[in-house]
Design a protein around this motif. Structure first.
Motif, mmCIF file in Angstrom:
data_model
loop_
_atom_site.group_PDB
_atom_site.id
_atom_site.type_symbol
_atom_site.label_atom_id
_atom_site.label_comp_id
_atom_site.label_asym_id
_atom_site.label_seq_id
_atom_site.Cartn_x
_atom_site.Cartn_y
_atom_site.Cartn_z
ATOM 1 N N LEU A 271 22.127 77.534 59.802
ATOM 2 C CA LEU A 271 22.164 76.625 58.671
ATOM 3 C C LEU A 271 22.703 77.384 57.467
ATOM 4 O O LEU A 271 22.233 78.484 57.157
ATOM 5 N N PHE B 160 25.939 74.870 60.647
ATOM 6 C CA PHE B 160 25.773 73.522 60.110
ATOM 7 C C PHE B 160 25.632 73.629 58.590
ATOM 8 O O PHE B 160 24.819 74.412 58.089
ATOM 9 N N ILE B 161 26.422 72.837 57.871
ATOM 10 C CA ILE B 161 26.536 72.980 56.422
ATOM 11 C C ILE B 161 25.656 71.971 55.690
ATOM 12 O O ILE B 161 25.714 70.765 55.943
ATOM 13 N N ALA B 162 24.839 72.491 54.773
ATOM 14 C CA ALA B 162 24.019 71.663 53.881
ATOM 15 C C ALA B 162 24.178 72.199 52.464
ATOM 16 O O ALA B 162 23.664 73.272 52.146
ATOM 17 N N ASP B 163 24.883 71.461 51.623
ATOM 18 C CA ASP B 163 25.169 71.933 50.272
ATOM 19 C C ASP B 163 24.216 71.397 49.214
ATOM 20 O O ASP B 163 24.209 71.873 48.079
ATOM 21 N N THR C 89 25.240 77.004 53.484
ATOM 22 C CA THR C 89 26.015 76.225 52.530
ATOM 23 C C THR C 89 27.491 76.542 52.750
ATOM 24 O O THR C 89 27.842 77.463 53.497
ATOM 25 N N THR C 90 28.354 75.803 52.066
ATOM 26 C CA THR C 90 29.788 76.091 52.185
ATOM 27 C C THR C 90 30.083 77.530 51.780
ATOM 28 O O THR C 90 30.890 78.215 52.412
ATOM 29 N N PRO D 34 18.445 66.420 57.123
ATOM 30 C CA PRO D 34 19.319 65.795 58.121
ATOM 31 C C PRO D 34 20.222 66.792 58.838
ATOM 32 O O PRO D 34 20.428 66.707 60.052
ATOM 33 N N THR D 35 20.757 67.768 58.077
ATOM 34 C CA THR D 35 21.613 68.784 58.696
ATOM 35 C C THR D 35 20.798 69.694 59.598
ATOM 36 O O THR D 35 21.244 70.078 60.685
ATOM 37 N N GLN E 291 20.857 66.957 51.772
ATOM 38 C CA GLN E 291 21.510 67.210 53.062
ATOM 39 C C GLN E 291 20.708 68.150 53.952
ATOM 40 O O GLN E 291 20.951 68.209 55.160
ATOM 41 N N ARG F 30 20.215 68.076 62.968
ATOM 42 C CA ARG F 30 21.392 68.207 63.840
ATOM 43 C C ARG F 30 21.494 69.613 64.409
ATOM 44 O O ARG F 30 21.824 69.802 65.586
ATOM 45 N N ALA F 31 21.202 70.600 63.566
ATOM 46 C CA ALA F 31 21.256 71.990 64.028
ATOM 47 C C ALA F 31 20.226 72.252 65.126
ATOM 48 O O ALA F 31 20.520 72.909 66.134
#
Length: 277
Positions: free
Chosen positions: A113, A139-142, A115-116, A149-150, A146, A153-154
Motif C-alpha cells: 500500500l 496499490f495506491i491510496a492518496d 501513495t503516488t 477501499p484500496t 481512498q 483490494r490489496a
C-alpha cells in the motif's frame, strides 16, 4: 556524540560503541555550542534529529549517522561522499518480504500500500521478488477516503501485506484501521518495524543495536585511518520480532523467531551467496 535526546537510548548506544572501539577511540558527549569549532573530528549523530542539528550548525563536520533510514540520509551522502556515512536503521524490503514468506511458505503474492509519491519505494523490490516465486503489486491510496477501499483490494490480492518505511501510510492515525481491516480479512501485516509488531503486525525483521554498533565502529575506524568515511552499510545481522497473539487469533502456526531469521538468511544466500544483508 550528538545524542537523540533519549538519555537511556544514547547511553545504551554509547556503551555498545565503546565496547566495539576499545582503546582505539574516545567517545565524548557533544554540546551544541561546540559544533561551530569542529572541523575534522568525526561526530556520531544518534537519529535524524541529531543529524539535522549537527548539519545545520556546521556543514564541515564529518558525520556518522546512526538510527536513520536510507531515504532520509541518502541525498546527504551523495552530496558529501566520504564526509557523511551511516548505518541504516530501516530493514531492506526484500528481507521483510521474505520474513512473510518464511512464515507463510504457501504465499505467492505480496500486496503493498502506497501513495503516488511513495510507490517508488517498492519498485526495485517487485523485480527482486520474482526470483523467489513471489508476485507483488502496489496499490495506491492518496487520500484518507481512498485508504480503506484500496486496502481491501490489496488484501484481496496479496497473501500478506508488506509495509515499508512510509510514514504517509503507516502512521499512528492509520495503523489501527489498517490492522483491523487486515484482521477481519484473515490477512497479516509484515513490517515496517518492531513498534508495529507490538501494535498488531504479525512480524518484522530488525537489526539488534549490537550489530549496528559493530558496523558503526568499522566505519569510524576507517575514517580515523584514512580521513574519509566508507559508503553507508546495513547491519550484518537481523532478528525477528513476532506477535504471538495475532498468530493465534488467525490460526497461523508460528515457527521460532530464530528459525524464521535463519530461513530468511538462507533464502537470501541461496539466491546470491555473495549478497550482503
Amino acid at each position: 556524540m550528538a545524542g537523540s535526546g533519549n538519555t537511556a537510548l544514547d547511553h545504551h548506544v554509547t556503551q555498545l560503541l565503546e565496547q566495539q572501539l576499545g582503546n582505539t577511540a574516545t567517545l565524548k558527549p557533544l554540546a551544541d555550542n561546540d559544533l561551530a569549532s569542529i572541523r575534522k573530528t568525526p561526530v556520531i549523530a544518534i537519529g535524524p534529529t541529531a543529524f539535522s542539528r549537527v548539519r545545520q550548525a556546521n556543514r564541515e563536520i564529518p558525520v556518522l549517522a546512526l538510527l536513520v533510514a536510507r531515504k532520509f540520509i541518502q541525498s546527504y551522502i551523495e552530496r558529501s561522499p566520504g564526509r557523511i556515512s551511516a548505518v541504516y536503521y530501516d530493514v531492506p524490503l526484500l528481507r521483510q518480504a521474505l520474513t512473510g514468506k518464511a512464515i507463510l511458505p504457501q504465499a505467492n503474492r505480496v500486496a503493498m500500500l502506497a501513495t503516488t509519491e511513495s510507490a517508488e519505494l517498492y519498485e526495485p523490490l517487485i523485480d527482486q521478488l520474482k526470483g523467489y516465486d513471489l508476485d507483488a503489486k502496489v496499490f495506491i491510496a492518496d487520500t484518507e477516503d481512498q485508504l480503506i477501499p484500496t486496502l481491501i483490494r490489496a488484501l484481496s490480492y496479496g497473501d500478506f501485506l508488506l509495509a515499508g518505511p512510509d510514514d504517509t501510510i503507516y502512521n499512528p492515525r492509520n495503523i489501527k484501521h489498517i490492522l483491523l481491516t487486515a484482521y477481519r480479512r484473515n490477512r497479516i501485516l509484515i513490517g515496517p518495524s518492531q513498534a508495529y509488531v507490538k501494535a498488531g503486525a504479525l512480524a518484522s525483521s530488525y537489526a539488534p543495536f549490537s550489530s549496528m554498533a559493530k558496523e558503526a565502529s568499522g566505519l569510524l575506524l576507517a575514517y580515523l585511518s584514512t580521513g574519509n568515511f566508507p559508503s553507508p552499510v546495513y547491519p550484518d545481522e537481523y532478528r525477528i520480532e513476532v506477535n504471538k497473539q495475532v498468530a493465534r487469533s488467525l490460526n497461523i502456526p508460528l515457527p521460532a523467531r530464530e528459525w524464521i531469521a535463519q530461513s530468511v538468511q538462507n533464502m537470501i544466500n541461496i539466491d546470491d551467496p555473495e549478497a550482503g544483508p
